[in-house]
Design a protein around this motif. Structure first.
Motif, PDB file in Angstrom:
ATOM      1  N   ASP A   1      11.221  -1.940   3.337  1.00 59.02           N
ATOM      2  CA  ASP A   1      10.607  -0.857   4.101  1.00 59.02           C
ATOM      3  C   ASP A   1      10.153   0.221   3.136  1.00 59.02           C
ATOM      4  OD1 ASP A   1      11.076  -1.967   6.672  1.00 59.02           O
ATOM      5  OD2 ASP A   1      13.175  -1.355   6.522  1.00 59.02           O
ATOM      6  N   ALA A   2       9.053   0.856   3.472  1.00 59.83           N
ATOM      7  CA  ALA A   2       8.522   1.935   2.639  1.00 59.83           C
ATOM      8  C   ALA A   2       8.166   3.121   3.519  1.00 59.83           C
ATOM      9  CB  ALA A   2       7.305   1.458   1.859  1.00 59.83           C
TER      10      ALA A   2
ATOM     11  N   THR B   1       1.370   8.719  -1.661  1.00 64.55           N
ATOM     12  CA  THR B   1       2.596   8.443  -2.406  1.00 64.55           C
ATOM     13  C   THR B   1       3.640   7.878  -1.455  1.00 64.55           C
ATOM     14  OG1 THR B   1       2.171  10.230  -3.986  1.00 64.55           O
ATOM     15  CG2 THR B   1       4.439   9.439  -3.825  1.00 64.55           C
ATOM     16  N   TRP B   2       4.336   6.843  -1.883  1.00 65.11           N
ATOM     17  CA  TRP B   2       5.344   6.199  -1.047  1.00 65.11           C
ATOM     18  C   TRP B   2       6.608   5.927  -1.851  1.00 65.11           C
ATOM     19  CZ3 TRP B   2       1.381   3.787  -3.470  1.00 65.11           C
ATOM     20  CH2 TRP B   2       1.700   2.700  -4.291  1.00 65.11           C
ATOM     21  N   ARG B   3       7.680   5.647  -1.130  1.00 60.38           N
ATOM     22  CA  ARG B   3       8.930   5.215  -1.760  1.00 60.38           C
ATOM     23  C   ARG B   3       9.560   4.156  -0.879  1.00 60.38           C
ATOM     24  NH1 ARG B   3      13.649   7.271   0.462  1.00 60.38           N
ATOM     25  NH2 ARG B   3      13.375   8.876   2.071  1.00 60.38           N
ATOM     26  N   ALA B   4      10.224   3.198  -1.486  1.00 64.79           N
ATOM     27  CA  ALA B   4      10.945   2.177  -0.738  1.00 64.79           C
ATOM     28  C   ALA B   4      12.194   2.802  -0.139  1.00 64.79           C
ATOM     29  CB  ALA B   4      11.312   1.008  -1.645  1.00 64.79           C
TER      30      ALA B   4
ATOM     31  N   LYS C   1      13.014  -2.348  -4.782  1.00 69.69           N
ATOM     32  CA  LYS C   1      12.628  -1.038  -5.295  1.00 69.69           C
ATOM     33  C   LYS C   1      11.134  -1.067  -5.592  1.00 69.69           C
ATOM     34  CE  LYS C   1      13.204   3.069  -7.259  1.00 69.69           C
ATOM     35  NZ  LYS C   1      13.545   4.269  -6.477  1.00 69.69           N
ATOM     36  N   ASN C   2      10.399  -0.179  -4.932  1.00 69.25           N
ATOM     37  CA  ASN C   2       8.955  -0.194  -5.063  1.00 69.25           C
ATOM     38  C   ASN C   2       8.424   1.177  -4.654  1.00 69.25           C
ATOM     39  OD1 ASN C   2       6.178  -0.532  -4.769  1.00 69.25           O
ATOM     40  ND2 ASN C   2       6.350  -2.558  -3.864  1.00 69.25           N
ATOM     41  N   ASP C   3       8.227   2.056  -5.631  1.00 69.15           N
ATOM     42  CA  ASP C   3       7.720   3.394  -5.382  1.00 69.15           C
ATOM     43  C   ASP C   3       6.403   3.560  -6.127  1.00 69.15           C
ATOM     44  OD1 ASP C   3      10.183   3.667  -4.172  1.00 69.15           O
ATOM     45  OD2 ASP C   3      11.045   4.873  -5.789  1.00 69.15           O
ATOM     46  N   GLY C   4       5.545   4.435  -5.635  1.00 61.43           N
ATOM     47  CA  GLY C   4       4.306   4.613  -6.363  1.00 61.43           C
ATOM     48  C   GLY C   4       3.358   5.601  -5.734  1.00 61.43           C
ATOM     49  N   THR C   5       2.217   5.769  -6.409  1.00 65.86           N
ATOM     50  CA  THR C   5       1.147   6.642  -5.953  1.00 65.86           C
ATOM     51  C   THR C   5      -0.186   5.979  -6.230  1.00 65.86           C
ATOM     52  OG1 THR C   5       2.395   8.690  -6.377  1.00 65.86           O
ATOM     53  CG2 THR C   5      -0.001   8.869  -6.301  1.00 65.86           C
ATOM     54  N   VAL C   6      -1.073   6.028  -5.258  1.00 61.26           N
ATOM     55  CA  VAL C   6      -2.457   5.631  -5.475  1.00 61.26           C
ATOM     56  C   VAL C   6      -3.289   6.897  -5.344  1.00 61.26           C
ATOM     57  CG1 VAL C   6      -2.790   4.968  -3.045  1.00 61.26           C
ATOM     58  CG2 VAL C   6      -4.356   4.106  -4.808  1.00 61.26           C
ATOM     59  N   SER C   7      -4.123   7.153  -6.353  1.00 61.46           N
ATOM     60  CA  SER C   7      -4.937   8.363  -6.334  1.00 61.46           C
ATOM     61  C   SER C   7      -6.412   7.993  -6.366  1.00 61.46           C
ATOM     62  CB  SER C   7      -4.589   9.262  -7.525  1.00 61.46           C
ATOM     63  OG  SER C   7      -4.775   8.587  -8.756  1.00 61.46           O
ATOM     64  N   PHE C   8      -7.233   8.891  -5.834  1.00 61.90           N
ATOM     65  CA  PHE C   8      -8.665   8.653  -5.689  1.00 61.90           C
ATOM     66  C   PHE C   8      -9.420   9.839  -6.269  1.00 61.90           C
ATOM     67  CE2 PHE C   8      -6.145   7.014  -2.226  1.00 61.90           C
ATOM     68  CZ  PHE C   8      -6.539   5.698  -2.113  1.00 61.90           C
TER      69      PHE C   8
ATOM     70  N   GLU D   1      11.431  -2.352  -9.551  1.00 60.95           N
ATOM     71  CA  GLU D   1      12.728  -2.791 -10.074  1.00 60.95           C
ATOM     72  C   GLU D   1      12.876  -4.281  -9.859  1.00 60.95           C
ATOM     73  OE1 GLU D   1      15.727  -2.518 -12.242  1.00 60.95           O
ATOM     74  OE2 GLU D   1      15.328  -0.534 -11.427  1.00 60.95           O
ATOM     75  N   PRO D   2      12.699  -5.107 -10.907  1.00 61.18           N
ATOM     76  CA  PRO D   2      12.873  -6.553 -10.733  1.00 61.18           C
ATOM     77  C   PRO D   2      14.320  -6.908 -10.459  1.00 61.18           C
ATOM     78  CG  PRO D   2      12.591  -6.019 -13.051  1.00 61.18           C
ATOM     79  CD  PRO D   2      12.363  -4.737 -12.287  1.00 61.18           C
ATOM     80  N   GLU D   3      14.520  -7.901  -9.608  1.00 58.16           N
ATOM     81  CA  GLU D   3      15.863  -8.343  -9.263  1.00 58.16           C
ATOM     82  C   GLU D   3      15.955  -9.854  -9.449  1.00 58.16           C
ATOM     83  OE1 GLU D   3      16.930  -7.117  -5.369  1.00 58.16           O
ATOM     84  OE2 GLU D   3      16.526  -4.996  -5.724  1.00 58.16           O
ATOM     85  N   GLY D   4      17.040 -10.315 -10.039  1.00 63.41           N
ATOM     86  CA  GLY D   4      17.234 -11.746 -10.230  1.00 63.41           C
ATOM     87  C   GLY D   4      16.515 -12.257 -11.463  1.00 63.41           C
ATOM     88  N   PHE D   5      16.896 -13.452 -11.911  1.00 68.81           N
ATOM     89  CA  PHE D   5      16.362 -14.016 -13.142  1.00 68.81           C
ATOM     90  C   PHE D   5      14.857 -14.251 -13.068  1.00 68.81           C
ATOM     91  CE2 PHE D   5      15.074 -17.750 -15.588  1.00 68.81           C
ATOM     92  CZ  PHE D   5      15.404 -17.336 -16.872  1.00 68.81           C
TER      93      PHE D   5
END
Length: 203
Positions: A59-60, A72-75, A80-87, A105-109
């Motif tokens: 969910d974000a 701008t969003w945050r998980a 884990k997936n946060d970020g910003t898209v700008s125009f 944030e990568p999880e697992g091998f």
């Protein structure tokens, strides 16, 4: 934590580019591995995607949104997936520079191996290129939402108060729509988002 930043110049004015990006449920049409994005309300999304061969859901929450400038969003759960898209308008306003910055944030091998090989970074760059092709082929946005979300306005307790200001909806190609899929005039759900009429132009 991996931070990545990619940019692309789109040959479409910033108003149209921004409006198209607010149509979150169209993301699977140009984002590799994204199977579904569901808009729960004006500020909450549920994602389902394949990341390095692993199916993930999260969910974000949109925490900052200014029309024609940034989202701008945050998980809030799951990957884990946060970020910003700008125009930013370029070339006298005829084109738009889209910059996507993400913290992942990568999880697992499998995901960590993919991260080391820069698979995720490559995917983000490819997604922007496909978005460029998508909106340039369409010529104009398939819908749009011109509301504003200010930092601190979002309801931290759940999906109650939307915490948004501004106009809820704008006129797109197929009628009056809010965030989400393109809609038909007069057929909107309770969150102000239009219902998908299946007329999304081909990529």
């Amino acid at each position: 934590m991996t931070t990545m930043e990619k940019s692309v110049t789109v040959d479409v004015p910033v108003h149209e580019v921004y409006d198209q990006w607010t149509q979150f449920e169209s993301f699977p049409k140009f984002m590799e591995g994204v199977e579904e994005v569901r808009q729960l309300d004006d500020t909450h999304l549920h994602w389902k995607a394949q990341i390095a061969g692993v199916e993930r859901e999260w969910d974000a929450e949109i925490v900052d949104q200014t029309p024609d400038e940034r989202i701008t969003w945050r998980a809030t759960g799951g990957a884990k997936n946060d970020g910003t898209v700008s125009f930013a308008p370029v070339e006298g306003g005829k084109c738009t520079r889209v910059t996507l910055r993400m913290d992942f944030e990568p999880e697992g091998f499998a995901e960590k191996a993919g991260d080391m090989l820069h698979i995720v970074q490559s995917r983000v760059g490819g997604d922007l290129d496909r978005f460029k092709d998508f909106i340039e082929h369409a010529g104009s946005a398939t819908g749009g939402w011109r509301g504003e979300v200010k930092p601190g306005d979002v309801d931290r307790g759940g999906l109650g108060s939307m915490g948004t200001t501004g106009t809820t909806g704008t006129t797109g190609m197929t009628g009056t729509t809010g965030p989400g899929s393109p809609g038909n005039a007069g057929f909107e759900d309770m969150s102000g988002r239009g219902l998908d009429d299946g007329t999304m132009p081909p990529v």
